[in-house]
Scaffold this motif. Sequence first.
Motif, short mmCIF file in Angstrom:
data_model
loop_
_atom_site.label_atom_id
_atom_site.label_comp_id
_atom_site.label_asym_id
_atom_site.label_seq_id
_atom_site.Cartn_x
_atom_site.Cartn_y
_atom_site.Cartn_z
N GLU A 1 -12.15 -6.14 -0.78
CA GLU A 1 -11.20 -6.34 -1.26
C GLU A 1 -9.84 -5.87 -2.48
OE1 GLU A 1 -13.36 -7.76 -5.58
OE2 GLU A 1 -14.41 -9.42 -4.00
N VAL A 2 -9.35 -5.63 -1.17
CA VAL A 2 -7.58 -4.91 -1.51
C VAL A 2 -6.86 -5.82 -2.16
CG1 VAL A 2 -5.85 -3.85 -0.28
CG2 VAL A 2 -7.37 -3.15 1.02
N GLU A 3 -6.55 -4.81 -3.53
CA GLU A 3 -5.36 -5.97 -4.14
C GLU A 3 -3.84 -5.76 -3.34
OE1 GLU A 3 -5.73 -7.11 -7.30
OE2 GLU A 3 -8.24 -7.02 -6.79
N ILE A 4 -3.36 -6.77 -3.37
CA ILE A 4 -2.19 -7.34 -2.68
C ILE A 4 -1.51 -6.97 -3.55
CG2 ILE A 4 -0.80 -9.05 -1.81
CD1 ILE A 4 -3.02 -9.27 -0.54
N ASP A 5 -1.32 -6.58 -5.10
CA ASP A 5 -0.74 -6.74 -5.48
C ASP A 5 -0.64 -4.08 -5.88
OD1 ASP A 5 0.12 -8.77 -6.92
OD2 ASP A 5 -1.31 -8.84 -8.43
N SER A 6 -0.78 -4.51 -5.16
CA SER A 6 -0.68 -2.58 -4.55
C SER A 6 -0.15 -2.14 -3.75
CB SER A 6 -2.57 -1.06 -4.71
OG SER A 6 -3.25 -1.82 -3.25
N ILE A 7 0.57 -3.11 -3.17
CA ILE A 7 0.50 -2.33 -1.78
C ILE A 7 2.38 -2.13 -2.79
CG2 ILE A 7 2.93 -3.74 0.16
CD1 ILE A 7 -0.28 -5.55 0.61
N LYS A 8 3.67 -1.61 -2.49
CA LYS A 8 4.81 -0.99 -3.03
C LYS A 8 5.68 -0.93 -2.01
CE LYS A 8 2.75 -0.69 -7.21
NZ LYS A 8 2.72 -1.66 -7.63
N LEU A 9 6.67 -1.59 -1.67
CA LEU A 9 7.81 -1.38 -0.77
C LEU A 9 8.84 -0.01 -1.29
CD1 LEU A 9 9.13 -3.29 0.54
CD2 LEU A 9 10.57 -3.77 -0.90
N LEU A 10 9.00 0.46 0.33
CA LEU A 10 10.30 1.12 0.07
C LEU A 10 11.26 1.02 0.92
CD1 LEU A 10 7.91 4.25 0.46
CD2 LEU A 10 8.96 3.85 -1.37
N SER A 11 12.38 0.94 0.56
CA SER A 11 13.31 0.44 0.86
C SER A 11 14.18 1.53 2.17
CB SER A 11 14.46 0.04 0.55
OG SER A 11 15.49 -0.57 1.25
N LEU A 12 14.44 1.21 3.72
CA LEU A 12 14.73 1.94 4.21
C LEU A 12 16.69 1.60 4.25
CD1 LEU A 12 12.77 2.45 7.08
CD2 LEU A 12 12.88 4.03 5.10
N GLY B 1 19.20 4.57 3.67
CA GLY B 1 19.69 5.43 4.31
C GLY B 1 20.38 5.46 5.62
N MET B 2 20.83 3.98 5.94
CA MET B 2 20.74 3.86 7.53
C MET B 2 22.56 3.54 7.72
SD MET B 2 18.75 0.55 8.50
CE MET B 2 19.60 -0.65 7.77
N ARG B 3 22.26 4.38 8.69
CA ARG B 3 24.13 4.26 9.05
C ARG B 3 24.47 2.95 10.13
NH1 ARG B 3 25.13 8.05 12.58
NH2 ARG B 3 24.23 9.87 12.53
N TYR C 1 22.63 1.52 17.61
CA TYR C 1 21.56 2.11 16.84
C TYR C 1 21.47 1.58 14.84
CZ TYR C 1 20.91 3.64 21.75
OH TYR C 1 20.14 3.92 22.73
N LEU C 2 20.67 1.80 14.21
CA LEU C 2 20.84 1.96 12.36
C LEU C 2 19.91 3.36 12.99
CD1 LEU C 2 18.99 -0.90 11.38
CD2 LEU C 2 21.12 -0.17 11.45
N MET C 3 20.84 4.06 12.48
CA MET C 3 20.58 5.45 12.52
C MET C 3 20.29 5.81 10.69
SD MET C 3 21.30 6.11 15.11
CE MET C 3 22.45 8.58 15.59
N PHE C 4 19.32 7.24 10.67
CA PHE C 4 18.55 7.72 9.47
C PHE C 4 18.54 9.36 9.88
CE2 PHE C 4 15.80 3.58 10.74
CZ PHE C 4 16.11 3.46 9.44
N ASN D 1 12.40 12.83 4.99
CA ASN D 1 11.61 13.30 4.43
C ASN D 1 11.47 12.66 3.28
OD1 ASN D 1 12.02 15.77 6.82
ND2 ASN D 1 12.87 16.65 6.01
N SER D 2 12.31 12.84 2.53
CA SER D 2 12.52 11.60 0.64
C SER D 2 11.19 10.65 1.65
CB SER D 2 13.53 11.56 0.26
OG SER D 2 14.05 10.63 1.04
#
Length: 196
Positions: free
Chosen positions: A152-163, A166-168, A177-180, A186-187
Amino acid sequence: MDNNTGSTSYDKLTLAYVNGSGGAENVRNTVSKLFDLSIDYYAVVDLETFSTLIESVNGIDYDLPEAIRVRAISTVAFEFKKGINHLNGEEIVALMMAASEGKRYEFDEENLLNLIHAVLNKAKNEIPPTQFKELTSSIEGNIAIDHLLENEVEIDSIKLLSLKDGMRDDMKDGKYYLMFEKDFLNSISEKLTTFN
């Protein structure tokens, strides 16, 4: 940076899935190297399976923060009004694709995660586990859906980290290309491994 030679790597993540015979395993290894982070579990859900999952619960009602027009699959575009919309599988997939296209649309990553939560919560509450297992049998990955359901993995425990921050974008040898930056990666790696 390529760890073996010290030179900059210009591999495309989109090619990681199709190159070689590893599919999702190749993507896992590529992302693991990119973030210098071990990835334990992964799953690849194709859009048709996700759309079928949505159709099996007769779509969902979703509150859109803005009116939006997005490119569609079976027609030219979908026009959604601000507020509650009843969305079918194809409409949800179209919104998900729009969110991945960046700042062109008002439907951003946070809205995308909320939409995915809404779909998964409705599926979890309305589809019997045996039918859910059957619907998700085509998911490629290294974790069984049974395991997720049993624990019973909690769906609400999924968190979003945007990339995106940091893209260019850049052109190398006539390819886009999309570069990082390494510091940005590292962050993100630190955020992925720091728990409160």
